[in-house]
Design an enzyme around this catalytic site. Structure first.
Site, short mmCIF file in Angstrom:
data_model
loop_
_atom_site.label_atom_id
_atom_site.label_comp_id
_atom_site.label_asym_id
_atom_site.label_seq_id
_atom_site.Cartn_x
_atom_site.Cartn_y
_atom_site.Cartn_z
CB CYS B 191 3.11 2.60 -7.61
SG CYS B 191 4.27 1.88 -8.78
CB CYS B 339 -9.59 0.18 1.03
SG CYS B 339 -10.25 0.10 -0.65
#
Lengths: 89, 381
Positions: B191, B339
């Protein structure tokens, strides 16, 4: 017949939530789906071209593992669902 | 008279609408009061589950979570509030539950649910709720429930889709019957990477809580043997049949799993600080290079909205755009890619190396590890 594409795999189908095909078996259906959208192949099949175990294929409400696996015959009114494991919580 | 057999006056007032239901009544309410449920995870799913089970009068609720509340949780984890950011989730959740119903007992487990403690903790409860957010802990919850003979009220979510079922009932399937093996890491985004509609865990969590209450009361038809799929965009529920697999290594006829296993290994979860790419660099090494004034390009391959939350001042090219934007990068300068956690950047490093970039490294652990180890002023999410 309709092949329902789950959210997790829609990035490989240009966002389409279902594909319309005509097929006589599940194997035929899946082959058509990955031919039309080649990027789906690695999400559905492993290196030995076996269906990956974290995506279940259902014909209507029955898992093809409880039917005849990829040889499961299809009728025009059948709905094929690809149901990948999801883990969000 | 014992507390177990009778309801106090304040309880009859509080549970009046239950007592009026013929399917619950005083007898059912006493069953709820005598019941104990372990909620694994107090996140998106655990929030509604814990609040509703508390409101319904489940006598003892265990909550387990190792995490702390972050701003990015508040869009869906309604058991926590803005003032709770930074607090242990278990503490914040216990406070909310206590506000909803001070008459029940709350067991706080401020720790991770692991192979080492799961059997001991879960043994003390009648029912377990799977409100976890990763495959490793889902398999752990499943295995522990089957090994201990406890029902597992399962739910999981992704973007606009949800799944719910009940596993581990006698004769019924377990999670491994449905999914014998987890996806390879990175195959199915979580998620944090893929996003989730905030209200979705509200729908799925209340399904899990409903199943738990039905099991306690012994009423209705359990979801055991059925997988409920929800597509919130279509607002369509589909019900699929799930059968116990006689060859299942856990609940089959000849089980081979008789104790919890190493789930990180089973799921291929990268251990913290473990290598994510053959070209990893540690946050301390990046700091050293920056302080030494070495020329390098920091490439951030997250999405724009993530960049807006926090960044290291790098060039932003989201991972999915990278293959078509290679010419924006200087091949002669060393590149350090990052990231959020290091997985997407590891893929980016491979893409750049394959494209012939000679000096590309992956910031191990991403900006989150950078924030933890080097610069805590960098916001986390």
């Amino acid at each position: 017949m309709k092949v329902i594409i789950p959210t997790a795999l829609r990035k490989h189908t240009d966002g389409q939530n279902h594909l319309s095909i005509t097929a006589t078996t599940v194997q035929d259906a899946l082959e058509q789906v990955v031919t039309a959208h080649p990027q789906l192949r690695s999400s559905l099949f492993d290196d030995r071209n076996q269906l990956v175990s974290y995506v279940n294929v259902f014909v209507n409400d029955r898992n093809i593992r409880d039917l005849e696996n990829e040889a499961t015959p299809l009728r025009e009114t059948d709905e094929i669902l690809l149901v990948p494991a999801i883990a969000g919580g | 008279m014992s507390d177990q057999g009778m309801l106090a006056r304040e309880e009859t007032a509080r549970y009046a609408r239950h007592l009026t239901l013929p399917e619950v009544g005083t007898e059912g309410q006493v069953k709820l009061k005598s019941a104990s449920v372990l909620v694994v995870g107090t996140g998106g799913l655990g929030s509604p589950v814990a609040l509703y089970l508390a409101a319904a009068g489940v006598g003892r609720l265990g909550i387990i979570d190792f995490d702390r509340v972050e701003y990015s949780n508040l869009q869906r984890q309604i058991i926590h509030g803005s003032e709770d950011v930074g607090r242990p989730k278990v503490e914040s959740a216990a406070e909310s539950i206590g506000n909803v119903n001070p008459l029940i007992q709350i067991d706080r487990h401020d720790e991770a649910f692991t192979s080492a403690n799961a059997m001991r903790i879960a043994a003390d409860y009648d029912i377990v709720i799977d409100g976890t957010d990763n495959f490793a802990t889902r398999y752990l919850v499943n295995d522990v429930c089957v090994l201990l003979g406890k029902p597992n009220c399962y739910g999981s979510i992704f973007r606009f889709e949800g799944q719910a079922s009940v596993f581990g009932l006698p004769g019924g399937p377990c999670y491994r019957c449905l999914y014998p093996k987890p996806p390879d890491p990175g195959t199915i985004p979580n998620c944090a990477e893929g996003g989730v509609l905030g209200i979705l865990p509200g729908i799925v969590g209340t399904l899990q809580a409903t199943e738990a209450i039905k099991l306690i009361l012994g009423i209705g038809e359990s979801l055991s043997g059925r997988l409920l799929l929800l597509d919130a965009l279509e607002m369509k529920f589909r019900e699929l049949k799930v059968r116990r697999d006689p060859t299942c290594p856990l609940c089959g006829d000849a089980p081979t799993i008789t104790a919890p296993i190493d789930y990180d290994q089973f799921c291929g979860t990268p251990k913290q600080d473990a290598a994510q790419s053959p070209w990893d660099i540690e946050p301390t090494e990046l700091k050293r290079r920056l302080e030494a004034g070495q020329p390098l390009t920091i490439l951030d391959v997250r999405k724009q909205h993530e960049y807006d939350i926090c960044n290291l001042g790098g060039t932003l090219i989201p991972l999915d755009e990278l293959p078509t934007r290679l010419d924006e990068l200087d091949r002669t300068r060393p590149i350090v890619v990052h990231c959020k956690l290091g997985m997407r950047s590891a893929k980016a490093v491979q893409i750049l190396r394959d494209a012939g970039f000679p000096d590309v490294s992956n910031l191990n652990g991403g900006i989150i590890r950078w924030s933890k180890q080097i610069d805590p002023t960098v916001e986390t999410y």
